[in-house]
Design a protein around this motif. Structure first.
Motif, short mmCIF file in Angstrom:
data_model
loop_
_atom_site.label_atom_id
_atom_site.label_comp_id
_atom_site.label_asym_id
_atom_site.label_seq_id
_atom_site.Cartn_x
_atom_site.Cartn_y
_atom_site.Cartn_z
N ILE A 20 0.85 -1.20 0.00
CA ILE A 20 0.00 0.00 0.00
C ILE A 20 0.88 1.25 0.00
CG2 ILE A 20 -1.76 1.30 1.29
CD1 ILE A 20 -2.73 -1.43 2.40
N ARG A 21 1.95 1.20 0.79
CA ARG A 21 2.88 2.33 0.88
C ARG A 21 3.50 2.63 -0.50
NH1 ARG A 21 4.75 6.41 4.63
NH2 ARG A 21 5.47 7.70 2.93
N GLU A 22 3.81 1.57 -1.22
CA GLU A 22 4.39 1.73 -2.56
C GLU A 22 3.41 2.45 -3.49
OE1 GLU A 22 6.25 -1.41 -5.59
OE2 GLU A 22 6.48 -2.00 -3.49
N ALA A 23 2.14 2.02 -3.44
CA ALA A 23 1.11 2.66 -4.28
C ALA A 23 0.88 4.10 -3.82
CB ALA A 23 -0.19 1.86 -4.21
N TYR A 24 0.93 4.31 -2.51
CA TYR A 24 0.77 5.66 -1.94
C TYR A 24 1.89 6.58 -2.46
CZ TYR A 24 0.77 9.43 1.53
OH TYR A 24 0.76 10.65 2.15
N ASP A 25 3.12 6.06 -2.42
CA ASP A 25 4.27 6.85 -2.88
C ASP A 25 4.17 7.18 -4.37
OD1 ASP A 25 5.30 6.89 -0.33
OD2 ASP A 25 6.70 5.23 -0.66
N ALA A 26 3.43 6.35 -5.11
CA ALA A 26 3.22 6.59 -6.54
C ALA A 26 2.05 7.55 -6.78
CB ALA A 26 2.98 5.28 -7.26
N GLY A 27 1.40 8.00 -5.69
CA GLY A 27 0.34 9.00 -5.81
C GLY A 27 -1.07 8.53 -5.51
N GLN A 28 -1.26 7.24 -5.27
CA GLN A 28 -2.62 6.74 -4.98
C GLN A 28 -3.04 7.11 -3.55
OE1 GLN A 28 -4.92 5.55 -6.83
NE2 GLN A 28 -6.34 4.89 -5.24
N ARG A 29 -4.30 7.51 -3.37
CA ARG A 29 -4.76 7.93 -2.04
C ARG A 29 -5.97 7.15 -1.52
NH1 ARG A 29 -0.51 9.39 -2.00
NH2 ARG A 29 0.44 11.40 -1.46
N ILE A 30 -6.83 6.64 -2.42
CA ILE A 30 -8.03 5.91 -1.96
C ILE A 30 -7.73 4.41 -1.98
CG2 ILE A 30 -10.50 5.52 -2.29
CD1 ILE A 30 -10.61 8.08 -3.95
N PHE A 31 -7.91 3.76 -0.83
CA PHE A 31 -7.67 2.33 -0.74
C PHE A 31 -8.89 1.63 -0.16
CE2 PHE A 31 -3.49 4.20 -0.91
CZ PHE A 31 -2.77 3.34 -1.73
N GLY A 32 -9.20 0.46 -0.70
CA GLY A 32 -10.38 -0.30 -0.28
C GLY A 32 -10.01 -1.58 0.44
N GLU A 33 -10.63 -1.80 1.59
CA GLU A 33 -10.41 -3.01 2.38
C GLU A 33 -11.75 -3.66 2.67
OE1 GLU A 33 -7.59 -4.49 3.73
OE2 GLU A 33 -6.19 -3.12 2.74
N SER A 34 -11.73 -5.00 2.89
CA SER A 34 -13.00 -5.69 3.07
C SER A 34 -13.12 -6.44 4.39
CB SER A 34 -13.23 -6.67 1.92
OG SER A 34 -12.21 -7.65 1.93
N ARG A 35 -12.09 -6.34 5.24
CA ARG A 35 -12.15 -7.00 6.54
C ARG A 35 -11.83 -5.99 7.63
NH1 ARG A 35 -9.52 -13.02 5.71
NH2 ARG A 35 -10.91 -13.66 4.03
N VAL A 36 -12.68 -5.91 8.63
CA VAL A 36 -12.52 -4.91 9.68
C VAL A 36 -11.19 -5.07 10.40
CG1 VAL A 36 -13.45 -4.08 11.88
CG2 VAL A 36 -14.99 -4.57 9.98
N GLN A 37 -10.88 -6.29 10.81
CA GLN A 37 -9.63 -6.56 11.53
C GLN A 37 -8.42 -6.09 10.73
OE1 GLN A 37 -9.69 -7.98 14.58
NE2 GLN A 37 -7.48 -7.90 14.83
N GLU A 38 -8.43 -6.40 9.45
CA GLU A 38 -7.29 -6.08 8.58
C GLU A 38 -7.12 -4.57 8.41
OE1 GLU A 38 -5.56 -7.28 4.15
OE2 GLU A 38 -7.41 -8.22 4.87
N ILE A 39 -8.21 -3.86 8.19
CA ILE A 39 -8.11 -2.42 7.97
C ILE A 39 -7.67 -1.71 9.26
CG2 ILE A 39 -10.53 -1.76 8.42
CD1 ILE A 39 -10.35 0.12 6.01
N LEU A 40 -8.15 -2.19 10.40
CA LEU A 40 -7.78 -1.56 11.67
C LEU A 40 -6.30 -1.78 11.98
CD1 LEU A 40 -10.90 -2.34 13.91
CD2 LEU A 40 -10.34 -0.22 12.71
#
Length: 210
Positions: A20-40
């Motif tokens: 995710i950090r790699e995509a963020y560094d490339a300029g991406q800002r919106i990320f989608g997650e589907s599991r509460v535990q994982e996103i937290l």
């Protein structure tokens, strides 16, 4: 390349924070997650200006944990869930942005409101009881098939329901302008049919490790 007016939600579920950090560094800002535990677990490891979208089936017993942590819950698939999100948002003193999930696909396994259920929800103005939830639009998935005509038909139906609601001036809706549909394999069709957000995972992160 996505056309102007269409946002990319990078589906990062099952991928590590480093990806995710790699995509963020490339300029991406919106990320989608589907599991509460994982996103937290991921949120504190990553930059605070990431715009998190919850895109999976949200169990009612997990609502309290996720409210106030994400910019949008895309997958509200029942009125019971909507009421709970509203109640927990009120308790937490936050406003939660959500999308109403439509079920148009041919699989029984997918969640969401049938088109006629969602239309009657709006026509009867049952949203007026909400105090801390803002309905921003709709979300949906096409049938899991290689048949492009079927996929297009599903996306067209999602967009048609959205338009019927958004163009009904009697409802007095404000900020109802999001159509989230389309994934790695079918997003070009979704964009042609009116998507404003596409949810793409494997095309960005590669195949995920289950």
């Amino acid at each position: 390349m996505l056309p102007e007016g269409v946002r990319l939600c990078a589906v990062s579920k099952f991928h590590p924070a480093s990806a995710i950090r790699e995509a963020y560094d490339a300029g991406q800002r919106i990320f989608g997650e589907s599991r509460v535990q994982e996103i937290l677990e991921k949120i504190p490891q990553l930059p605070s200006d990431i715009v998190w979208h919850f895109i999976g089936h949200l169990q009612t017993n997990k609502v309290k944990q996720i409210v106030g942590k994400v910019a949008m819950i895309e997958s509200v698939d029942s009125e019971r869930l909507l009421s709970l999100i509203d109640a927990e948002s009120r308790k937490a003193g936050v406003q939660t942005n959500i999308l109403m999930q439509l079920h148009v696909a041919k699989e029984e396994t997918k969640f969401g409101f049938l088109p006629e259920e969602l239309l009657s929800f709006f026509k009867e103005k049952r949203f007026e009881s909400l105090t801390n939830t803002h309905i921003c639009g709709v979300m949906g998935m096409a049938s899991n098939t290689d048949d492009e005509d079927r996929i297009r038909k599903d996306f067209a139906e999602i967009a048609s329901v959205f338009r019927e609601i958004s163009e009904d001036t009697a409802l007095g809706l404000r900020g109802f302008d999001v159509v989230s549909m389309g994934m790695s394999h079918d997003w070009p069709i979704a964009v042609e049919e009116g998507a404003t957000i596409v949810r793409i995972g494997s095309s960005i992160f590669g195949d995920r490790n289950y």
